[in-house]
Design a protein around this motif. Structure first.
Motif, PDB file in Angstrom:
ATOM      1  N   HIS A 470      -0.137 -17.668  13.893  1.00  0.00           N
ATOM      2  CA  HIS A 470      -1.257 -18.284  13.176  1.00  0.00           C
ATOM      3  C   HIS A 470      -1.997 -17.202  12.392  1.00  0.00           C
ATOM      4  CE1 HIS A 470      -0.514 -21.454  16.108  1.00  0.00           C
ATOM      5  NE2 HIS A 470      -1.260 -22.269  15.391  1.00  0.00           N
ATOM      6  N   ASP A 471      -2.486 -17.583  11.226  1.00  0.00           N
ATOM      7  CA  ASP A 471      -3.408 -16.724  10.481  1.00  0.00           C
ATOM      8  C   ASP A 471      -4.501 -17.610   9.894  1.00  0.00           C
ATOM      9  OD1 ASP A 471      -2.309 -17.993   8.265  1.00  0.00           O
ATOM     10  OD2 ASP A 471      -1.239 -16.219   7.544  1.00  0.00           O
ATOM     11  N   GLY A 472      -5.264 -17.093   8.943  1.00  0.00           N
ATOM     12  CA  GLY A 472      -6.373 -17.861   8.397  1.00  0.00           C
ATOM     13  C   GLY A 472      -5.964 -19.123   7.674  1.00  0.00           C
ATOM     14  N   ASP A 473      -4.685 -19.228   7.282  1.00  0.00           N
ATOM     15  CA  ASP A 473      -4.196 -20.422   6.597  1.00  0.00           C
ATOM     16  C   ASP A 473      -3.467 -21.378   7.520  1.00  0.00           C
ATOM     17  OD1 ASP A 473      -5.152 -19.673   4.057  1.00  0.00           O
ATOM     18  OD2 ASP A 473      -3.445 -18.329   3.775  1.00  0.00           O
ATOM     19  N   GLY A 474      -3.434 -21.074   8.813  1.00  0.00           N
ATOM     20  CA  GLY A 474      -2.831 -21.995   9.753  1.00  0.00           C
ATOM     21  C   GLY A 474      -1.559 -21.450  10.382  1.00  0.00           C
ATOM     22  N   PRO A 475      -0.784 -22.323  11.040  1.00  0.00           N
ATOM     23  CA  PRO A 475       0.432 -21.890  11.731  1.00  0.00           C
ATOM     24  C   PRO A 475       1.586 -21.648  10.762  1.00  0.00           C
ATOM     25  CG  PRO A 475       0.150 -24.254  11.949  1.00  0.00           C
ATOM     26  CD  PRO A 475      -1.070 -23.754  11.238  1.00  0.00           C
ATOM     27  N   TYR A 476       2.481 -20.762  11.177  1.00  0.00           N
ATOM     28  CA  TYR A 476       3.701 -20.517  10.405  1.00  0.00           C
ATOM     29  C   TYR A 476       4.716 -19.865  11.327  1.00  0.00           C
ATOM     30  CZ  TYR A 476       2.277 -15.573   9.980  1.00  0.00           C
ATOM     31  OH  TYR A 476       1.914 -14.271  10.236  1.00  0.00           O
ATOM     32  N   VAL A 477       5.954 -19.766  10.833  1.00  0.00           N
ATOM     33  CA  VAL A 477       7.041 -19.196  11.625  1.00  0.00           C
ATOM     34  C   VAL A 477       7.269 -17.752  11.209  1.00  0.00           C
ATOM     35  CG1 VAL A 477       9.489 -19.372  12.193  1.00  0.00           C
ATOM     36  CG2 VAL A 477       8.138 -21.450  11.904  1.00  0.00           C
ATOM     37  N   ALA A 478       7.349 -16.858  12.171  1.00  0.00           N
ATOM     38  CA  ALA A 478       7.643 -15.451  11.894  1.00  0.00           C
ATOM     39  C   ALA A 478       9.024 -15.328  11.266  1.00  0.00           C
ATOM     40  CB  ALA A 478       7.586 -14.647  13.182  1.00  0.00           C
ATOM     41  N   ILE A 479       9.181 -14.322  10.431  1.00  0.00           N
ATOM     42  CA  ILE A 479      10.478 -14.106   9.799  1.00  0.00           C
ATOM     43  C   ILE A 479      11.537 -13.728  10.825  1.00  0.00           C
ATOM     44  CG2 ILE A 479       9.965 -11.690   9.243  1.00  0.00           C
ATOM     45  CD1 ILE A 479      11.597 -12.010   6.700  1.00  0.00           C
ATOM     46  N   ALA A 480      11.118 -13.048  11.908  1.00  0.00           N
ATOM     47  CA  ALA A 480      12.090 -12.550  12.884  1.00  0.00           C
ATOM     48  C   ALA A 480      11.369 -12.050  14.126  1.00  0.00           C
ATOM     49  CB  ALA A 480      12.910 -11.409  12.270  1.00  0.00           C
ATOM     50  N   LEU A 481      12.139 -11.759  15.167  1.00  0.00           N
ATOM     51  CA  LEU A 481      11.690 -10.969  16.313  1.00  0.00           C
ATOM     52  C   LEU A 481      12.309  -9.590  16.205  1.00  0.00           C
ATOM     53  CD1 LEU A 481      12.198 -13.471  19.295  1.00  0.00           C
ATOM     54  CD2 LEU A 481      10.217 -13.251  17.771  1.00  0.00           C
ATOM     55  N   ASP A 482      11.540  -8.554  16.516  1.00  0.00           N
ATOM     56  CA  ASP A 482      12.072  -7.199  16.446  1.00  0.00           C
ATOM     57  C   ASP A 482      12.685  -6.784  17.780  1.00  0.00           C
ATOM     58  OD1 ASP A 482       9.970  -6.536  18.150  1.00  0.00           O
ATOM     59  OD2 ASP A 482       9.083  -5.067  16.785  1.00  0.00           O
ATOM     60  N   ARG A 483      13.031  -5.524  17.898  1.00  0.00           N
ATOM     61  CA  ARG A 483      13.737  -5.036  19.088  1.00  0.00           C
ATOM     62  C   ARG A 483      12.933  -5.195  20.360  1.00  0.00           C
ATOM     63  NH1 ARG A 483      14.739   1.261  18.788  1.00  0.00           N
ATOM     64  NH2 ARG A 483      15.524   0.753  20.873  1.00  0.00           N
ATOM     65  N   HIS A 484      11.598  -5.296  20.226  1.00  0.00           N
ATOM     66  CA  HIS A 484      10.738  -5.463  21.396  1.00  0.00           C
ATOM     67  C   HIS A 484      10.428  -6.933  21.687  1.00  0.00           C
ATOM     68  CE1 HIS A 484      10.205  -1.150  21.182  1.00  0.00           C
ATOM     69  NE2 HIS A 484       9.760  -1.251  19.947  1.00  0.00           N
ATOM     70  N   GLY A 485      11.009  -7.842  20.902  1.00  0.00           N
ATOM     71  CA  GLY A 485      10.718  -9.259  21.062  1.00  0.00           C
ATOM     72  C   GLY A 485       9.436  -9.690  20.401  1.00  0.00           C
ATOM     73  N   ALA A 511       3.790 -28.278   8.961  1.00  0.00           N
ATOM     74  CA  ALA A 511       3.106 -26.986   8.891  1.00  0.00           C
ATOM     75  C   ALA A 511       3.897 -26.009   8.021  1.00  0.00           C
ATOM     76  CB  ALA A 511       2.921 -26.416  10.303  1.00  0.00           C
ATOM     77  N   VAL A 512       5.197 -25.991   8.178  1.00  0.00           N
ATOM     78  CA  VAL A 512       6.038 -25.123   7.352  1.00  0.00           C
ATOM     79  C   VAL A 512       5.973 -25.546   5.884  1.00  0.00           C
ATOM     80  CG1 VAL A 512       8.435 -24.492   6.847  1.00  0.00           C
ATOM     81  CG2 VAL A 512       7.598 -24.442   9.211  1.00  0.00           C
ATOM     82  N   ALA A 513       6.029 -26.839   5.650  1.00  0.00           N
ATOM     83  CA  ALA A 513       5.973 -27.336   4.273  1.00  0.00           C
ATOM     84  C   ALA A 513       4.683 -26.907   3.598  1.00  0.00           C
ATOM     85  CB  ALA A 513       6.095 -28.855   4.267  1.00  0.00           C
ATOM     86  N   HIS A 514       3.582 -26.994   4.318  1.00  0.00           N
ATOM     87  CA  HIS A 514       2.289 -26.576   3.762  1.00  0.00           C
ATOM     88  C   HIS A 514       2.328 -25.123   3.319  1.00  0.00           C
ATOM     89  CE1 HIS A 514      -2.014 -25.864   3.395  1.00  0.00           C
ATOM     90  NE2 HIS A 514      -1.898 -24.878   4.274  1.00  0.00           N
ATOM     91  N   ARG A 515       2.953 -24.252   4.124  1.00  0.00           N
ATOM     92  CA  ARG A 515       2.989 -22.835   3.783  1.00  0.00           C
ATOM     93  C   ARG A 515       3.928 -22.568   2.601  1.00  0.00           C
ATOM     94  NH1 ARG A 515      -0.140 -19.862   7.553  1.00  0.00           N
ATOM     95  NH2 ARG A 515       0.121 -18.268   5.940  1.00  0.00           N
ATOM     96  N   LEU A 516       5.004 -23.313   2.509  1.00  0.00           N
ATOM     97  CA  LEU A 516       5.976 -23.050   1.450  1.00  0.00           C
ATOM     98  C   LEU A 516       5.430 -23.366   0.062  1.00  0.00           C
ATOM     99  CD1 LEU A 516       9.310 -24.388   3.001  1.00  0.00           C
ATOM    100  CD2 LEU A 516       8.457 -22.036   2.973  1.00  0.00           C
ATOM    101  N   VAL A 517       4.575 -24.370  -0.052  1.00  0.00           N
ATOM    102  CA  VAL A 517       4.093 -24.764  -1.383  1.00  0.00           C
ATOM    103  C   VAL A 517       2.714 -24.186  -1.688  1.00  0.00           C
ATOM    104  CG1 VAL A 517       5.466 -26.869  -1.377  1.00  0.00           C
ATOM    105  CG2 VAL A 517       3.103 -26.942  -0.548  1.00  0.00           C
ATOM    106  N   SER A 518       2.207 -23.323  -0.813  1.00  0.00           N
ATOM    107  CA  SER A 518       0.927 -22.683  -1.091  1.00  0.00           C
ATOM    108  C   SER A 518       1.087 -21.690  -2.236  1.00  0.00           C
ATOM    109  CB  SER A 518       0.406 -21.987   0.162  1.00  0.00           C
ATOM    110  OG  SER A 518       1.322 -20.999   0.606  1.00  0.00           O
ATOM    111  N   ASP A 519      -0.028 -21.311  -2.847  1.00  0.00           N
ATOM    112  CA  ASP A 519       0.022 -20.473  -4.045  1.00  0.00           C
ATOM    113  C   ASP A 519       0.647 -19.111  -3.790  1.00  0.00           C
ATOM    114  OD1 ASP A 519      -1.157 -22.463  -5.503  1.00  0.00           O
ATOM    115  OD2 ASP A 519      -3.184 -21.617  -5.397  1.00  0.00           O
TER     116      ASP A 519
END
Length: 682
Positions: A470-485, A511-519
């Motif tokens: 989550h950030d100030g614009d709401g929920p979203y999916v991380a691009i990845a998990l790193d070596r530490h998870g 929620a994902v759709a909202h983030r994809l079409v944001s400016d």
């Protein structure tokens, strides 16, 4: 090495290409193949001619028009003012007509005149060859001309693996260590054009070569739309795809699509799969050929040097070792991809649903079992329950998803993620593959479906726990998990690939759709690969701010499948807005600048064009705009999302199995499916 002498990759954006795989010609907008940069005639992965420059009486002609005239054909019209008559009007014209077929390039040089009296001149074509490998050209490394050999009917260049023969009927030939010049003296009478010509035939020892079949493996539908950009895009894209058709020596009867010209003119697992998958509404023959070709080189052993593992689908095939920057060195048969295996399973499942013959599906079941086994037994290197990757050789690809550049997986603050890396979209592909495989196994009366549904459900639960931020614009999916998870916190386009895969519930998809079409993500020309809010964002960053055509198209299809028509329309219209700026040949990628920031999307100067999955994206827009889905009875369903992104749409020549359909959709979303009026070409 100083900055002034550092090799630079040649730029492509201003060059024109004519191709019929595995041959291609790259030239300047005047039609000339000059002796610099990428210019050249290529066959397989060798530049067989590095120069093909036409002069008349020693002067370069002046171009007035040039461009493609059809599949594998090109014409440049140039004026010859050096031998012209008096007056301001250009009255002596040379038409340079080029035809490319697999292994051969021919040119006709037709000189015509509108003068009162005959004109005369010496037409010459200077040819040179460096027999350089494509990768050498790509890296901008220096090359040297190879001395030609004059033969009884022309001139020849050769080395251990390549033979290049030029013939030029009626020409006087001068040759030296730097090349060969073909010369004809012509006298042109008004109304009576004079034509001379030459051709080059090439043989290169290579793994991949052109298919023998003359017609494409898909239908060519008739498309009418209120938004006229869509039919133009479909027409150009399918013509480009026809030129990318290839086969491999280890599966010579099967056809796949080369990833893209000029750099990836070969079999790529991920790219070839995605292109075939996006084209499924036009037929399943290409999918069958792609599946069989990749199955023929499916991994059978564990080999760290090539990244091969049992059941794994390959990344790419080359005729020799591929060397690149930073010490990268890839073997000719390389398996360094984390997603191609799951995507192979997805393609098999989807091709079955779109009507691929049962016998063809059953013939691929051993490869399916092996691919699923790789997902379960080898895909998770660190045991955290997610498919991941890490290069263990020190000279392979550091990133092994579709964003495979070294800086593509980074945090918002610009730090690079450390591997092993588990990409978000890779989990979606794996989930979709497991569920699709279970459905396929049930339909064919095979055991194992419960195991794979349980596997997918467990992956889905783990994903929901680990990947959401989550950030100030709401929920979203991380691009990845790193070596530490830890979830890598960049807002990136990868999450668009999750839509429609079953990994997300409806609220998560919204929620994902909202983030994809944001400016910060939607430029107005498509979906940026990385949010403008990230420190690493740059509009011409390869995977950190540009728009990739296929990436946007995959999100469009997923949004439409999830019932999010408004958001799908935003991104689809972005691609249509970009298309005219590239003469409807959407390239591999282009700049992430927004609409109004300049005259159009910034060209990414090294982008491949045509590119298979970019061209196939035109069909993805059709699929999304019509809401296409094959029916269990072999029919076709159409549920267009609203509001429509393209207005009314009429597509004649869609296919499910052996049946062809026409779909007519109104701007308000009403659709009618009926038998095709005219069997589509292909």
């Amino acid at each position: 090495m100083t900055a002034a002498t550092t090799p630079l990759q040649p730029l492509l954006h201003a060059l024109l290409v004519t191709l019929r795989a595995p041959s291609q010609v790259w030239c300047s907008p005047d039609g000339q193949v000059h002796a610099h940069g990428l210019h050249g005639v290529y066959h397989a992965d060798v530049r067989v001619l590095s120069q093909a420059e036409v002069r008349v009486d020693g002067e370069l002609p002046e171009a007035i028009a040039a461009g493609g005239t059809g599949p594998g054909t090109f014409e440049a019209s140039v004026v010859l003012r050096g031998i012209d008559g008096p007056g301001a009007d250009p009255t002596t014209l040379l038409r340079r007509r080029r035809t490319v077929t697999p292994g051969e390039v021919t040119e006709e040089l037709e000189v015509s005149s509108g003068t009162d009296v005959p004109v005369s001149g010496r037409v010459s074509v200077h040819l040179a060859s460096d027999l350089a490998r494509t990768e050498t050209v790509k890296q901008g490394l220096p090359t040297a001309p190879v001395a030609p050999e004059v033969t009884s009917d022309g001139v020849r260049w050769s080395d251990d693996g390549t033979v290049v023969d030029v013939t030029a009927p009626g020409a006087e030939i001068h040759a030296d260590h730097a090349g060969a010049t073909l010369m004809w003296d012509v006298r042109v009478t008004p109304g009576q054009p004079v034509t001379v010509g030459w051709s080059v035939r090439s043989e290169v020892t290579a793994v991949v070569h052109a298919p023998a079949t003359p017609a494409p493996e898909w239908s060519v539908p008739q498309v009418e739309a209120d938004d006229r950009r869509l039919p133009a895009l479909v027409t150009r894209s399918l013509a480009d795809l026809d030129g990318l058709r290839m086969s491999a020596g280890f599966a010579p009867d099967e056809t796949f699509l080369a990833a893209g010209a000029p750099w990836f003119f070969t079999l790529f697992g991920r790219d070839s799969i995605w292109a075939a998958r996006l084209l499924l509404p036009l037929g399943t023959d290409l999918a069958r050929g792609t599946l069989r070709t990749l199955a023929a080189r499916q991994g059978t052993r564990t080999d760290p040097a090539t990244s091969e593992q049992p059941g794994k689908i390959l990344h790419e095939v080359r005729s020799q070792e591929l060397k690149g920057e930073g010490g990268m060195s890839l073997p000719p048969l390389y398996y360094g991809t984390v997603d191609a295996t799951s995507l192979w399973v997805c393609l098999l499942h989807d091709a079955w649903r779109w009507g691929m013959a049962r016998d063809d599906v059953e013939g691929l079941l051993p490869a399916l079992d092996a691919a699923l086994g790789w997902m379960r037994d080898h895909g998770d290197a660190d045991g955290d329950g997610f498919l991941d990757y890490a290069d263990t050789t020190g000279h392979g690809l550091s990133n092994q998803g579709w964003k495979d550049s070294g800086d593509s997986i980074q945090w918002k603050d610009g730090r690079l993620a450390e591997g092993p890396i588990a990409l978000s979209e890779v989990q979606a592909y794996a989930h979709e593959a497991a569920v699709g495989a279970a459905d396929l196994l049930d339909a064919l009366g095979r055991p194992g479906s419960h195991e794979w549904r349980d596997w997918a459900a467990a992956l889905k639960a783990r994903f929901r726990e680990k990947f959401w931020l989550h950030d100030g614009d709401g929920p979203y999916v991380a691009i990845a998990l790193d070596r530490h998870g830890a979830p890598v916190d960049s807002v990136a386009s990868n999450m668009g690939h999750l839509l429609g895969t079953g990994l997300l519930d409806p609220d998560e998809e919204r929620a994902v759709a909202h983030r994809l079409v944001s400016d910060d993500m939607s430029s107005g020309y498509g979906l940026r690969t990385l949010s403008t809010t990230s420190r690493g964002y740059w509009p011409l960053g390869y995977h950190r701010g540009t728009v990739w055509t296929h990436d946007t198209a995959i999100a469009v299809v997923g949004l439409a499948k999830a019932g999010l028509g408004a958001e799908a329309g935003v991104l689809a219209r972005g691609l249509l807005e970009a298309a005219p700026h590239f003469a409807f040949q959407l390239p591999e990628l282009y700049g992430g600048n927004e609409v109004g920031d300049g005259p159009g999307p910034l060209p990414y100067p090294a982008a491949c064009h045509p590119q298979a999955w970019s061209a196939a994206s035109a069909v993805a827009i059709l699929t999304a705009a019509l809401g296409l889905d094959p029916a269990p009875d072999g029919g076709l369903r159409a549920t267009p999302p609203t509001p429509s992104a393209v207005g009314a749409l009429d597509v004649d020549g869609l296919r499910v199995g052996g049946r062809s359909f026409r779909v007519r959709a109104s701007a308000d979303g009403a659709a009618r499916v009926e038998p095709a009026q005219v069997e589509a070409a292909g």
